[in-house]
Design a protein around this motif. Structure first.
Motif, PDB file in Angstrom:
ATOM      1  N   PRO A  97       7.915  77.939  85.703  1.00  0.00           N
ATOM      2  CA  PRO A  97       6.702  78.632  86.115  1.00  0.00           C
ATOM      3  C   PRO A  97       6.945  79.423  87.395  1.00  0.00           C
ATOM      4  O   PRO A  97       7.800  79.079  88.195  1.00  0.00           O
ATOM      5  N   PRO A  98       6.186  80.479  87.593  1.00  0.00           N
ATOM      6  CA  PRO A  98       6.365  81.263  88.809  1.00  0.00           C
ATOM      7  C   PRO A  98       5.783  80.524  90.007  1.00  0.00           C
ATOM      8  O   PRO A  98       4.993  79.613  89.855  1.00  0.00           O
ATOM      9  N   SER A  99       6.185  80.944  91.162  1.00  0.00           N
ATOM     10  CA  SER A  99       5.658  80.328  92.366  1.00  0.00           C
ATOM     11  C   SER A  99       5.650  81.405  93.428  1.00  0.00           C
ATOM     12  O   SER A  99       6.684  81.953  93.785  1.00  0.00           O
ATOM     13  N   LEU A 100       4.470  81.715  93.878  1.00  0.00           N
ATOM     14  CA  LEU A 100       4.321  82.863  94.770  1.00  0.00           C
ATOM     15  C   LEU A 100       3.954  82.401  96.165  1.00  0.00           C
ATOM     16  O   LEU A 100       3.103  81.550  96.335  1.00  0.00           O
ATOM     17  N   LEU A 101       4.635  82.945  97.140  1.00  0.00           N
ATOM     18  CA  LEU A 101       4.283  82.661  98.518  1.00  0.00           C
ATOM     19  C   LEU A 101       3.638  83.914  99.067  1.00  0.00           C
ATOM     20  O   LEU A 101       4.246  84.984  99.058  1.00  0.00           O
ATOM     21  N   ILE A 102       2.403  83.796  99.506  1.00  0.00           N
ATOM     22  CA  ILE A 102       1.706  84.968 100.031  1.00  0.00           C
ATOM     23  C   ILE A 102       1.668  84.846 101.541  1.00  0.00           C
ATOM     24  O   ILE A 102       1.331  83.802 102.086  1.00  0.00           O
ATOM     25  N   THR A 103       2.034  85.901 102.167  1.00  0.00           N
ATOM     26  CA  THR A 103       1.935  85.898 103.615  1.00  0.00           C
ATOM     27  C   THR A 103       1.555  87.291 104.078  1.00  0.00           C
ATOM     28  O   THR A 103       1.394  88.203 103.262  1.00  0.00           O
ATOM     29  N   THR A 104       1.388  87.442 105.351  1.00  0.00           N
ATOM     30  CA  THR A 104       0.906  88.726 105.862  1.00  0.00           C
ATOM     31  C   THR A 104       1.812  89.213 106.967  1.00  0.00           C
ATOM     32  O   THR A 104       2.807  88.586 107.306  1.00  0.00           O
ATOM     33  N   CYS A 105       1.432  90.330 107.519  1.00  0.00           N
ATOM     34  CA  CYS A 105       2.130  90.804 108.699  1.00  0.00           C
ATOM     35  C   CYS A 105       1.724  89.889 109.854  1.00  0.00           C
ATOM     36  O   CYS A 105       0.742  89.171 109.750  1.00  0.00           O
ATOM     37  N   PRO A 106       2.436  89.922 110.928  1.00  0.00           N
ATOM     38  CA  PRO A 106       2.042  89.080 112.044  1.00  0.00           C
ATOM     39  C   PRO A 106       0.690  89.516 112.603  1.00  0.00           C
ATOM     40  O   PRO A 106       0.357  90.689 112.596  1.00  0.00           O
ATOM     41  N   LYS A 107      -0.057  88.563 113.075  1.00  0.00           N
ATOM     42  CA  LYS A 107      -1.384  88.821 113.679  1.00  0.00           C
ATOM     43  C   LYS A 107      -2.314  89.563 112.712  1.00  0.00           C
ATOM     44  O   LYS A 107      -2.774  90.656 112.989  1.00  0.00           O
ATOM     45  N   PRO A 108      -2.623  88.974 111.581  1.00  0.00           N
ATOM     46  CA  PRO A 108      -3.531  89.681 110.681  1.00  0.00           C
ATOM     47  C   PRO A 108      -4.976  89.562 111.159  1.00  0.00           C
ATOM     48  O   PRO A 108      -5.314  88.670 111.914  1.00  0.00           O
ATOM     49  N   SER A 109      -5.772  90.485 110.702  1.00  0.00           N
ATOM     50  CA  SER A 109      -7.180  90.434 111.083  1.00  0.00           C
ATOM     51  C   SER A 109      -7.968  89.736 109.980  1.00  0.00           C
ATOM     52  O   SER A 109      -7.399  89.289 108.980  1.00  0.00           O
ATOM     53  N   LYS A 110      -9.252  89.677 110.156  1.00  0.00           N
ATOM     54  CA  LYS A 110     -10.075  88.944 109.199  1.00  0.00           C
ATOM     55  C   LYS A 110     -10.025  89.578 107.817  1.00  0.00           C
ATOM     56  O   LYS A 110     -10.055  88.887 106.794  1.00  0.00           O
ATOM     57  N   ALA A 111      -9.955  90.913 107.775  1.00  0.00           N
ATOM     58  CA  ALA A 111      -9.946  91.612 106.484  1.00  0.00           C
ATOM     59  C   ALA A 111      -8.790  91.135 105.627  1.00  0.00           C
ATOM     60  O   ALA A 111      -8.943  90.830 104.443  1.00  0.00           O
ATOM     61  N   THR A 112      -7.602  91.060 106.232  1.00  0.00           N
ATOM     62  CA  THR A 112      -6.435  90.621 105.484  1.00  0.00           C
ATOM     63  C   THR A 112      -6.604  89.181 105.039  1.00  0.00           C
ATOM     64  O   THR A 112      -6.240  88.819 103.921  1.00  0.00           O
ATOM     65  N   HIS A 113      -7.148  88.372 105.929  1.00  0.00           N
ATOM     66  CA  HIS A 113      -7.289  86.966 105.592  1.00  0.00           C
ATOM     67  C   HIS A 113      -8.181  86.756 104.379  1.00  0.00           C
ATOM     68  O   HIS A 113      -7.854  86.009 103.463  1.00  0.00           O
ATOM     69  N   THR A 114      -9.333  87.457 104.347  1.00  0.00           N
ATOM     70  CA  THR A 114     -10.229  87.306 103.179  1.00  0.00           C
ATOM     71  C   THR A 114      -9.556  87.821 101.922  1.00  0.00           C
ATOM     72  O   THR A 114      -9.680  87.230 100.839  1.00  0.00           O
ATOM     73  N   PHE A 115      -8.828  88.903 102.051  1.00  0.00           N
ATOM     74  CA  PHE A 115      -8.144  89.449 100.875  1.00  0.00           C
ATOM     75  C   PHE A 115      -7.142  88.458 100.324  1.00  0.00           C
ATOM     76  O   PHE A 115      -7.046  88.216  99.121  1.00  0.00           O
ATOM     77  N   VAL A 116      -6.383  87.853 101.237  1.00  0.00           N
ATOM     78  CA  VAL A 116      -5.363  86.920 100.786  1.00  0.00           C
ATOM     79  C   VAL A 116      -5.995  85.703 100.121  1.00  0.00           C
ATOM     80  O   VAL A 116      -5.492  85.194  99.125  1.00  0.00           O
TER      81      VAL A 116
END
Lengths: 329, 423
Positions: A97-116
């Protein structure tokens, strides 16, 4: 009073010095021409209909696309052979099965967090890890390989708006960089539903016709499980149109409806009812558009990586010159 | 009409003007070798539709996860065969096979001919623990042998004992052997996977270089071939004292200089020129692009012109003038536009009268560039990642000037073509 010699010649209109009058005449000429064109067209189509010939199809932007020799024919043995040994063959055959690690750029804002957080509901087996400021992408990749993930997705933002997504397949997989735009989170979609977590949605991949498109299609498919949970009725769609990938996430339902058949069509005179199956969709999850920026053959390495496809200035020059009806996917 | 015939592989020798004037063998990542024939159209002005045929298919295991051991990594002509259409195809696992172009006999419809094994290089048994590595490349060495190099730095020279026999390894050289004894004053962390990333030959000389491994030139004709006759050094540290660790990704001997000048491309987007007579540090250094330089190609076979066509991992192909660079001059001149992805190999047409350069790479196309007009003349879609290309028939200018080339390779076929054209 005929102010011009030939009433239908636009260039003769310049003789008239009065701007208002001149414009009036031009409008009249154009109107006449348009009506004549329409009458011609109706005559032609009527003629074709009488003859029983098919009417010509209207041109669309897609139909005017320059012919691409990299369109993959159905069941091309060479392509199938290559795909049996490519990076996604294991995942797409369902052995793991696949296994995905989602992460963001450093210091994300709230918008990115909700999207993730919404993305976690879209992709099965995905985990979100907060990215520290001091962690490099190479370290993220190392960590992911250690943990046994099959891909890493890095969401980037600029000015507090999500703008890019990098998908790195592990352990040697290709790296795809996308530009992300037109993001609409579920709370701003009217009548949205909430997606079930850890659900394997069905996939709809539209228009991935070229070799490059096929490769991207496979890489996106490898993020999902090969055996979808059909009873959950969730569908994720990647629709490619003119090199833009539109992502939609829906829940569908088939409803049976009884409809009365018109009385004139029934033979016995009693009202007949017909069962019709109607499909209804409820949109879940985020809605966004992706555009491919480049593909690297190995893991993301800006300086030493080899690019399979990158959109540089050089690409604009081809044998025939740059054509805006040339698409890549 | 003709196009479909040639694609299907039927013989086209009756139609003299439809024969390809340039044929290329292209090696790709799933192990196939394709023969691409370029023919002229419009009375020689443009290129018509090319024909492609699959030549070698091997039965070795296909590999998994995009690591393909039977990927065809390199093609080179066998110099002792005199260019009769026999080419050696090197696969990543070390197997080298002979492939014949279908030119010399009537074209068969079944284009999947089995390639016969020529030799296997870099077998772990033979190495005696030097560490297995993938095959890096094959190059002709002099007039009678072929040199092969693996990524662990082992160079082997293959020479046939008899005219038709399979070549055997005449010389085996571990180019990194001299590393073992040296104390590393600067900590060169040798990446155990790929110490050799590029390799080039000239007469009896062999140059090998790689990551943390500056270019070493070995003279294989000399009695003590184990010691390099030239070991390059990196450029001096800059004003801040920063010294770049060497990572050479392509190299080539500058033609016409007797093997004295070596040009290198590095992973830090530099093109460097070393002069063996002068000093160990680079004589010239040009910055090109922002990605690693993947291959070099010299436009003139003989002659004093010091220009190099360099290609990098993003598909940029630029002309670097080694004379004006570093003196305040531009250095990077003309460009060949059209490649969409990493260029794995740049091959110049061996005939100096034909100014064509062929680029093939990860964008799955073989591109033909005209060096005079500096434009892409033709691109052939070949479906797979392409690793290497070699020119088979050194054809002349299309439509008419071919009759002037008497001493070209592929004698039998060319004579047929000439007869067809004259009649």
């Amino acid at each position: 009073m005929a102010l011009v010699e030939n009433e239908d010649a636009l260039h003769d209109v310049n003789v008239v010095k009065n701007k208002q009058k001149r414009n009036e005449i031009v409008r009249k000429i154009k109107k006449r021409r348009k009506a004549a064109k329409k009458a011609d067209k109706e005559k032609r189509q009527k003629f074709l209909k009488e003859q029983g010939l098919p009417l010509p199809k209207p041109q669309t932007i897609e139909s005017k696309r320059t012919h691409d020799e990299t369109f993959v024919a159905k069941d091309d043995p060479e392509i199938l052979e290559e795909e049996s040994t490519d990076e996604f063959a294991d995942l797409l055959s369902g052995t793991e099965p696949p296994s995905l690690l989602i992460t963001t750029c450093p210091k994300p804002s709230k918008a990115t967090h909700t999207f993730v957080k919404e993305l976690e509901c879209v992709f099965p087996f995905s985990t979100y890890k907060k990215r520290k400021e001091t962690t490099l992408v190479s370290q993220v990749v190392e960590y992911a390989i250690d943990q046994g993930h099959t891909s890493v997705m890095i969401i980037n933002e600029d000015v507090k708006q999500v703008d890019a997504m990098t998908l790195i397949h592990l352990p040697h997989g290709p790296t795809l960089s996308f530009k992300l735009s037109s993001l609409r989170l579920s709370h701003s979609i009217f009548g949205h539903g909430k997606a079930l977590r850890d659900n394997f949605p069905e996939l709809v991949m539209n228009n991935f016709r070229t070799r490059l498109g096929r490769r991207i299609g496979r890489s996106l498919r490898s993020l999902f499980h090969t055996k979808p949970m059909c009873h959950n009725r969730q569908v994720a769609t990647f629709h490619n149109q003119r090199d833009y990938l539109f992502f939609r996430h829906h829940r569908y339902v088939f409803e049976k409806r009884k409809e009365k058949v018109k009385a004139s069509e029934s033979e016995t005179g009693e009202p007949k009812t017909q069962t019709k199956i109607q499909t209804r969709l409820q949109e879940l999850g985020p809605r966004f558009t992706l555009k491919l920026l480049h593909i690297q053959k190995g893991i993301l390495n800006w300086r030493h990586g080899e690019f399979e496809w990158c959109n540089t200035q050089d690409n604009k020059d081809s044998e025939k010159g740059y054509n805006r009806r040339t698409y890549v996917l | 009409m003709d196009r479909e015939d040639s694609v299907r592989g039927e013989p086209t020798t009756e139609r003299g003007n439809q024969e390809p004037h340039t044929t290329l063998l292209v090696a790709d990542e799933i192990g196939q070798v394709k023969e691409v024939g370029l023919r002229s159209a419009d009375g020689g002005k443009a290129f018509g539709e090319p024909s492609t045929r699959r030549l070698a298919k091997t039965g070795i295991g296909a590999g998994v996860g995009s690591i393909r051991p039977n990927a065809a990594v390199s093609i080179c002509g066998l110099p002792w065969k005199g260019g009769e259409g026999q080419f050696a195809v090197g696969r990543r696992c070390g197997r080298v096979e002979v492939v014949e172009t279908i030119a010399s006999h009537s074209a068969d419809d079944s284009a999947d001919c089995e390639a016969s094994l020529l030799f296997e290089c870099g077998l772990p048994v033979q190495k005696g623990g030097a560490g297995a590595g993938d095959l890096l490349g094959l190059m002709p060495l002099g007039a009678f042998s072929v040199a092969s190099c693996t990524t662990s730095g082992v160079v082997e020279v293959w020479r046939p004992s008899s005219l038709d026999g399979n070549p055997e390894a005449a010389v085996r050289l571990n180019t990194l052997a001299s590393n073992a004894g040296q104390p590393s004053s600067q900590k060169l962390d040798l990446d155990p996977g790929r110490p050799a990333e590029c390799f080039s030959t000239w007469d009896n000389l062999v140059a090998v270089a790689g990551k943390a491994n500056n270019a070493r030139v070995f003279d294989l004709g000399a009695p003590s071939a184990e010691e390099p006759i030239f070991h390059a050094r990196s450029a001096k540290p800059n004003e801040l004292g920063i010294w770049e660790k060497p990572w050479v990704t392509c190299c080539g001997f500058v033609p016409g200089e007797g093997g004295q000048l070596v040009a290198l491309g590095t992973a830090e987007h530099q093109v460097r020129l070393y002069d063996r007579r002068v000093k160990r540090r680079p004589v010239l250094s040009v910055d090109f692009g922002e990605n690693k330089v993947t291959c070099l190609c010299f436009p003139c076979e003989e002659g004093a012109s010091r220009e190099v066509w360099c290609a990098n991992a993003t598909g940029q192909i630029r002309l670097v003038d080694l004379r004006t660079a570093g003196e305040g001059g531009e250095g990077v001149g003309a460009s060949l536009k059209g490649a969409l992805g990493c260029v794995r190999s740049l091959t110049r047409h061996p005939d100096p009268a034909v100014p064509l350069v062929f680029a093939c790479g990860l964008d799955r196309h073989l591109r033909v560039f005209d060096l005079r007009r500096r434009k892409q003349v033709k691109s052939v879609y070949l479906k797979q990642y392409l690793n290497d290309a070699a020119v088979v028939v050194a054809g002349g200018e299309p439509a008419g000037q071919a009759q002037e080339e008497e001493e070209e390779e592929g004698g039998l076929r060319r004579k047929k073509a000439k007869r067809a054209r004259r009649s």
